[in-house]
Design a protein around this motif. Structure first.
Motif, PDB file in Angstrom:
ATOM      1  N   TYR A 172       0.798  -1.222   0.000  1.00 26.21           N
ATOM      2  CA  TYR A 172       0.000   0.000   0.000  1.00 26.21           C
ATOM      3  C   TYR A 172       0.833   1.275   0.000  1.00 26.21           C
ATOM      4  N   ILE A 197      -1.241   9.954   6.415  1.00 26.06           N
ATOM      5  CA  ILE A 197      -1.111   8.495   6.376  1.00 26.06           C
ATOM      6  C   ILE A 197      -1.096   7.923   7.790  1.00 26.06           C
ATOM      7  N   ILE A 202      -6.409   2.821   6.272  1.00 23.30           N
ATOM      8  CA  ILE A 202      -5.636   2.527   5.062  1.00 23.30           C
ATOM      9  C   ILE A 202      -5.081   1.109   5.087  1.00 23.30           C
ATOM     10  N   THR A 259     -11.399   8.458   4.513  1.00 24.10           N
ATOM     11  CA  THR A 259     -10.405   8.782   3.491  1.00 24.10           C
ATOM     12  C   THR A 259     -10.820   8.315   2.106  1.00 24.10           C
ATOM     13  N   ARG A 312      -8.366   8.045  -0.186  1.00 22.81           N
ATOM     14  CA  ARG A 312      -7.100   7.561  -0.749  1.00 22.81           C
ATOM     15  C   ARG A 312      -7.164   6.093  -1.177  1.00 22.81           C
ATOM     16  N   SER A 335      -6.518   1.510   0.088  1.00 25.20           N
ATOM     17  CA  SER A 335      -6.908   1.529   1.489  1.00 25.20           C
ATOM     18  C   SER A 335      -7.940   0.442   1.736  1.00 25.20           C
TER      19      SER A 335
END
Length: 520
Positions: free
Chosen positions: A86, A97, A104, A326, A328, A331
Motif C-alpha cells: 500500500y 497516512i 488505510i 479517506t 485515498r 486503502s
C-alpha cells in the motif's frame, strides 16, 4: 540461535531480531495449540513512489517479490503469509497516512514497513507519528525500517525506551553488496551479458546502479511489442529504481523473514511445554507494550506545529483512538466499501479492481445535485494510467471528495457502516472533538482553480461543522490542518454523536479536493 548469517547482518540490532522472532513464534504457537492448519501472517508496506514501484509493473515491486518468495516457505510452517503493498506516490509518512493508519492498512497487521526516506528526510516528526499511530493497533505490529538512516537516534529511542520492535535494514551493507558482490556489466560483450542471470545482468555498470548505456537501457521491463503503450508508462524516471533493484530488495526481505522463521521454528520445536512458552512470550510482549503505552511522549519528535496549538492536547492526537474517512487508494476502507457504504467491494486477497471507484472529476467539478448533496467520492482521470491496459502498473491514486460553488456539499461522519466496522459508539464513547482535514495532492502541483492550503479562508471556502462555521485552519505538518471555530479547536458532535460537514467554495472558478477527514 545466535549464528551469524546474512539475514542477521541485514538487521542492525539483535534486540529487534529477537522481538520479531517472538512475533513469529506467537503465531506458530497459537496455531499449534489451537490445532489450526494455517493462520494468517500479515505484512503491510508503507512508502512513497519508489516503494510502490512506480515506473515498473505492479507485480515487480519488492513487496510482491518478497511475498511470492515467502508464500510457500511460511505456508510449510502453517503461516499464511500475506502482504498489502500500500505504498503511495508523492506521500510522506505523516500526518495524513499516520492519522488514517487503520483505515488505510487495516488493524490485523503483524509487520509494518516504513519506506518514506525520500519524502520524509529531515522531518523526524513525520516518521515518529507514523510509528506511534501504527503501534497502537491491537495486534502490536513489529516494524521494518527501510532507508531510515536519518532517524537512527529516534529509532534507537523507540526500540530501547519504548519497547517497539524496530528491525532496521542495514542500508550501508546493502549498498556495499550492490557495488562489490554484483558483477560489473560494463565492458562485457553482448554474448557475455546474455549469459548473466537475469537478476544481475545490467544491474551494475562500473560503480553505477541501473545507470549507463547498458544498465540504464535495461532498467525497466519492456513488452516485446515496441508499439505497446505500457512501454511508455509513467514513472520511468531517474530517481525510481528498476525491477532488478526491487528484486534485490524483495529477496533480501524474504531472506530476513525466512531466517527469523527458522529461528522461531527451532525454539518452538525444542519447547518442553508449548503452552508455557506461549504464556512466557505473551508476558514478554505485554511488558514491552506497557513500556510503550505508559512512557511519556518523546516531545523531541512531536510535530512542532501541533505543539504550538495550545488547546489541542498532544497526547490525544498521538495516543487516543481516532477515526478517518479517506478517499485515498489503496486503502482497506475503500476496498471494503466502508467509505461510500457500497455493496461493491473486493472479492478477496490480491483483488484491486472490484470496489466503488467513485465518479469522474469532469462530472462533478462544475455541477451539483441538489437532490443528493452528499460530497461525491471522485477520481481524476489524469492520475490513472489510461493507455496501459495490458499490465497492472500501480494501484495508488490520490482520490478525493469534491466541493464547488454550485451548492453545499455535505458529509455526515462517521457513517453507519464505518461505525459498525470500527466499533465506534459515538454515544457511549464520544469523540474528543478535534477535527483535521487533509487536501488531495496533485503530483507536481494542482491546476488553477483547485484550492490549496494557502487558500483556506472563509473568503474562499464556506465550511461548517454541525452548522458552526470554520473560522480558520491550524497547520498540522505539511499535509493536514485542524479546524478552528471562533472559540477554539474543540468541536461538539450533534445529539447522535455525528459530525455533519457542509462545504462550498465562494468562486465559481474554484473547487476543493478533500483527501481525508480525521476526527479524534
Amino acid at each position: 540461535g545466535t549464528t551469524v548469517t546474512v539475514g542477521r547482518t541485514l538487521v542492525e540490532t539483535s534486540l529487534s531480531w529477537d522481538r520479531m522472532k517472538r512475533k513469529v513464534m506467537l503465531k506458530l504457537l497459537q496455531a499449534k495449540i489451537q490445532g489450526l492448519t494455517e493462520i494468517d501472517f500479515w505484512w503491510a508496506t508503507g512508502g512513497h513512489s519508489a516503494s510502490a514501484a512506480h515506473g515498473n509493473l505492479f507485480n515487480e515491486s519488492y513487496t510482491q517479490i518478497m511475498t511470492r518468495s515467502l508464500t510457500d516457505i511460511y505456508g510449510a510452517a502453517g503461516l499464511n503469509f500475506r502482504a498489502r503493498p500500500y505504498a503511495m506516490g508523492a506521500t510522506t509518512s505523516g500526518m495524513e497516512i499516520a492519522a488514517c493508519y487503520e483505515e488505510i492498512f487495516g488493524n490485523d497487521l503483524d509487520v509494518v514497513s516504513w519506506d518514506y526516506g525520500m519524502t520524509t528526510v529531515g522531518h523526524p516528526s513525520r516518521a515518529h507519528f507514523y510509528l506511534q499511530r501504527a503501534a497502537l493497533l491491537p495486534t502490536r505490529p513489529a516494524f521494518v525500517m527501510i532507508e531510515s538512516d536519518w532517524f537512527r537516534e529516534m529509532i534507537q529511542t523507540l526500540e530501547n525506551d519504548y519497547g517497539l520492535t524496530m528491525c532496521v535494514l542495514n542500508s550501508k551493507m546493502i549498498k556495499e553488496i550492490q557495488r562489490t558482490k554484483y558483477p560489473d556489466t560494463d565492458g562485457k560483450t553482448q554474448a557475455e551479458i546474455d549469459q548473466m542471470p537475469k537478476y544481475i545482468r545490467a544491474f551494475r555498470c562500473d560503480q553505477n546502479i541501473e545507470k549507463g548505456s547498458v544498465c540504464g537501457d535495461e532498467k525497466y521491463t519492456l513488452d516485446p511489442n515496441p508499439d505497446e503503450p505500457c512501454n511508455n508508462r509513467r514513472g520511468k524516471v531517474s530517481w525510481h529504481p528498476g525491477w532488478k533493484w526491487h528484486a534485490m530488495y524483495g529477496h533480501f526481505l524474504a531472506l530476513v523473514m525466512t531466517e527469523i522463521l527458522e529461528d522461531a521454528l527451532i525454539q518452538v520445536r525444542d519447547a518442553t511445554d508449548p503452552q508455557v512458552l506461549l504464556d512466557e512470550l505473551k508476558a514478554s510482549e505485554e511488558k514491552d507494550y506497557q513500556k510503550f503505552i505508559n512512557a511519556p511522549l518523546p516531545m523531541k519528535y512531536v510535530d512542532k506545529s501541533l505543539s504550538e496549538i495550545d488547546d489541542i492536547p498532544n497526547e490525544v492526537i498521538y495516543q487516543k483512538k481516532n477515526y478517518c474517512h479517506t478517499a485515498r487508494l489503496p486503502s482497506q476502507a475503500r476496498y471494503q466499501g466502508l467509505v461510500t457504504e457500497s455493496e461493491l467491494k473486493v472479492s478477496g486477497y490480491n483483488d484491486y479492481s472490484t470496489y466503488d471507484k467513485g465518479v469522474e472529476l469532469v462530472h462533478v467539478q462544475k455541477s451539483f445535485d441538489a437532490e443528493n448533496p452528499a460530497m461525491p467520492l471522485t477520481r481524476n482521470r489524469d492520475s490513472r494510467e489510461t493507455l496501459c491496459t495490458k499490465y497492472l502498473v500501480h494501484i495508488d491514486f490520490p482520490d478525493f471528495f469534491v466541493a464547488n460553488s454550485f451548492g453545499k456539499a455535505t458529509l455526515s461522519l462517521p457513517n453507519p457502516t464505518e461505525q459498525t466496522a470500527y466499533g465506534i459508539n459515538t454515544k457511549e464513547k464520544p469523540f474528543e472533538g478535534y477535527i483535521a482535514l487533509c487536501l488531495a495532492g496533485c503530483g507536481w502541483g494542482c491546476p488553477k482553480g483547485v484550492l490549496g492550503y494557502p487558500d483556506l479562508s472563509p473568503g474562499n471556502l464556506t465550511l461548517t461543522v454541525n452548522g458552526v462555521a470554520v473560522q480558520s485552519y491550524s497547520k498540522f505538518e505539511d499535509d493536514c490542518v485542524f479546524l478552528k471555530h471562533e472559540d477554539g479547536h474543540k468541536w461538539n458532535a450533534n445529539a447522535d454523536g455525528i459530525f455533519e460537514f457542509a462545504a462550498q467554495t465562494t468562486d465559481a472558478s474554484n473547487h476543493i479536493r478533500f483527501s481525508s477527514f480525521v476526527i479524534w
